[in-house]
Design a protein around this motif. Structure first.
Motif, PDB file in Angstrom:
ATOM      1  N   ALA A   6      99.725 173.661  -7.051  1.00  0.00           N
ATOM      2  CA  ALA A   6     100.839 173.688  -6.119  1.00  0.00           C
ATOM      3  C   ALA A   6     101.503 172.331  -6.070  1.00  0.00           C
ATOM      4  O   ALA A   6     100.958 171.340  -6.543  1.00  0.00           O
ATOM      5  CB  ALA A   6     100.329 174.078  -4.732  1.00  0.00           C
ATOM      6  N   VAL A 182     109.822 179.485  -5.836  1.00  0.00           N
ATOM      7  CA  VAL A 182     108.799 178.625  -5.244  1.00  0.00           C
ATOM      8  C   VAL A 182     109.161 177.159  -5.447  1.00  0.00           C
ATOM      9  O   VAL A 182     108.965 176.323  -4.555  1.00  0.00           O
ATOM     10  CB  VAL A 182     107.418 178.923  -5.869  1.00  0.00           C
ATOM     11  N   ARG A 185     110.973 175.061  -2.824  1.00  0.00           N
ATOM     12  CA  ARG A 185     110.251 174.698  -1.602  1.00  0.00           C
ATOM     13  C   ARG A 185     110.864 175.360  -0.370  1.00  0.00           C
ATOM     14  O   ARG A 185     111.348 174.692   0.543  1.00  0.00           O
ATOM     15  CB  ARG A 185     110.217 173.179  -1.450  1.00  0.00           C
ATOM     16  N   THR A 189     107.988 181.623   2.297  1.00  0.00           N
ATOM     17  CA  THR A 189     107.940 182.041   0.898  1.00  0.00           C
ATOM     18  C   THR A 189     107.246 183.382   0.771  1.00  0.00           C
ATOM     19  O   THR A 189     106.124 183.565   1.255  1.00  0.00           O
ATOM     20  CB  THR A 189     107.180 181.005   0.045  1.00  0.00           C
ATOM     21  N   THR A 204     105.002 175.946   0.522  1.00  0.00           N
ATOM     22  CA  THR A 204     104.387 176.342  -0.753  1.00  0.00           C
ATOM     23  C   THR A 204     102.930 175.897  -0.841  1.00  0.00           C
ATOM     24  O   THR A 204     102.334 175.955  -1.910  1.00  0.00           O
ATOM     25  CB  THR A 204     105.161 175.731  -1.936  1.00  0.00           C
TER      26      THR A 204
END
Length: 479
Positions: A6, A182, A185, A189, A204
């Motif tokens: 991530a 994604v 940001r 989400t 995220t």
């Protein structure tokens, strides 16, 4: 969820000391909308929000007429897949609203500015496979359908929570699993899992929840409500989730309780590692049904009415009557016969669109600059165009580049890294930044050739326009 790493934690949340409520603001954000116009030096500016970037050809034609009759004859594509009109008369708000309302582009006056929804523009248009955990018997989620349903929920006057308190900067991201959205940001989400479910999280990183795909839009609305509750609890005026201190941000556990109360089942995902993907490249996209989509970008995010109408005409006469505006200042136009698509793409290239990832103009953008913006220190569009037209192309693997006329950097790319070309008043400062706007010190040191043929370090010092093309090209190939 994917095991792809991530994005790093927000640096604003790091640090010791007593918890705070995040940034303190004495007024709400000044994001323009279809009703709240922004007074720029070149006239009023309207931002038309297009949840998921979705447009019918009738809606697109209406925007062209408005830009031609009231504006400066151009349409600007934004970093969230919206359209901006510039050069409008200051007193045109009422007539503009009427025109937009007739075409379904202003479904709610109260909720206009919160309709910030980005969705994967290639969803359903390519053959991208889901991960190995997906059930091949379950059709992939249609995030464009999510976008339409979510927009309806956001505009509902009888919603259980008043979401009009959201900032005009708050972003819903609907990702079909490829990770392109994604990377922007978002604040809330949703990512399709490929097995009839959707994974939901704030931002995220951190814990998430898995919900049914059928419940995904409603769950996203409740997530926004949970953000508002968390913001109120800590007395913050934050516009975005990441602006709240880490200990004060909305939690997946609290959201799960809210979902349960609304009749939505969820499963906790302790470690939400969402995939990070690339935006759609310009060119031809082969669709599973044998048709082709055209993917193009607007040079520096700006199109003339004539260019816009060329796309609208193609979509109406040979496409599927729709256009998708992307958060990367591009357009995806679906539904063309495979044998005709290459010729149509060539026509768009001839009209000035970016149709190849090898172009120096690919992933290049700029703010309005002079003369439209009083705060700008340069005519950044003209300088950027001269730089990109110099022939020093950076290639398909080049970093995104963005010219800004002042420190505000309006419209700069989300995610990272990206090349920041900032006007200083006596030239430009060229640096490489990551997605959190922290300079990558090593990568910012670019080398250019001076007039005597020698080599010199060009970053992060100010570069004159004469040396700008070389500095930018070198920075874009930084690893």
């Amino acid at each position: 969820m994917s095991t792809t790493p991530a994005p790093p934690p927000d640096r604003a949340a790091a640090g010791a000391g007593a918890p705070s409520a995040g940034p303190v603001r004495e007024r709400g954000d000044a994001c323009p909308g279809a009703l709240r116009l922004h007074a720029a030096d070149d006239g009023a500016l309207a931002r038309i929000r297009l949840p998921g970037g979705l447009l019918t050809v009738r809606q697109a034609s209406a925007l062209a007429r408005i830009a031609e009759e009231f504006g400066d004859g151009h349409l600007d594509l934004t970093s969230r897949g919206n359209v901006q009109l510039r050069g409008l008369p200051a007193d045109c708000g009422g007539l503009l609203a009427e025109r937009l309302r007739l075409r379904g582009l202003l479904p709610s006056e109260r909720h206009d500015r919160i309709r910030n929804v980005a969705a994967s523009p290639l969803c359903g248009l390519d053959s991208r496979p889901f991960d190995s955990t997906s059930d091949p018997e379950v059709a992939p989620a249609d995030v464009q359908a999510w976008a339409r349903e979510l927009d309806g929920l956001l505009c509902a006057d009888d919603a259980p929570v008043d979401l009009t308190h959201l900032s005009g900067r708050f972003l819903f991201g609907l990702d079909d699993g490829r990770g392109d959205i994604v990377a922007l940001r978002p604040d809330v989400t949703l990512i399709a899992s490929g097995s009839g479910h959707a994974d939901l999280c704030f931002g995220t990183t951190g814990s998430g929840l898995r919900v049914s795909a059928a419940d995904a839009p409603r769950a996203a609305v409740l997530a926004a409500a949970e953000f508002l509750a968390a913001r109120e609890a800590c007395g913050s005026t934050a516009w975005r989730v990441r602006e709240l201190p880490a200990g004060q941000r909305p939690s997946a556990a609290r959201l799960a309780e809210r979902l349960t109360a609304a009749g939505i089942a969820s499963t906790l995902l302790p470690d939400s590692r969402l995939p990070l993907g690339e935006p759609p490249a310009p060119g031809l996209v082969t669709c599973p049904d044998g048709t082709c989509s055209l993917s193009v970008t607007a040079p520096l995010g700006r199109l003339t009415v004539a260019q816009w109408r060329l796309v609208v005409r193609m979509a109406a006469e040979e496409g599927d009557q729709t256009i998708r505006v992307t958060p990367w200042r591009g357009l995806v136009v679906p539904g063309f016969p495979a044998e005709e698509a290459p010729g149509l793409l060539a026509d768009l290239a001839g009209a000035g669109f970016v149709t190849s990832a090898e172009s120096a103009w690919h992933r290049a953008g700029a703010c309005a600059g002079r003369p439209g913006c009083a705060k700008s220190l340069a005519d950044v569009r003209a300088d950027a165009a001269a730089c990109l037209a110099s022939g020093q192309a950076a290639g398909a693997a080049a970093l995104p580049v963005y010219w800004s006329g002042c420190e505000r950097r309006c419209g700069h790319p989300g995610g990272g890294p990206w090349v920041d070309v900032l006007a200083t008043g006596d030239g430009y400062r060229v640096t490489v930044q990551d997605g959190h706007r922290v300079m990558v010190q090593d990568a910012s040191r670019v080398t250019v050739q001076d007039e005597d043929g020698g080599r010199q370090d060009a970053g992060p010092r100010t570069v004159t326009t004469a040396g700008l093309a070389g500095a930018v090209a070198a920075a874009r190939t930084t690893t």
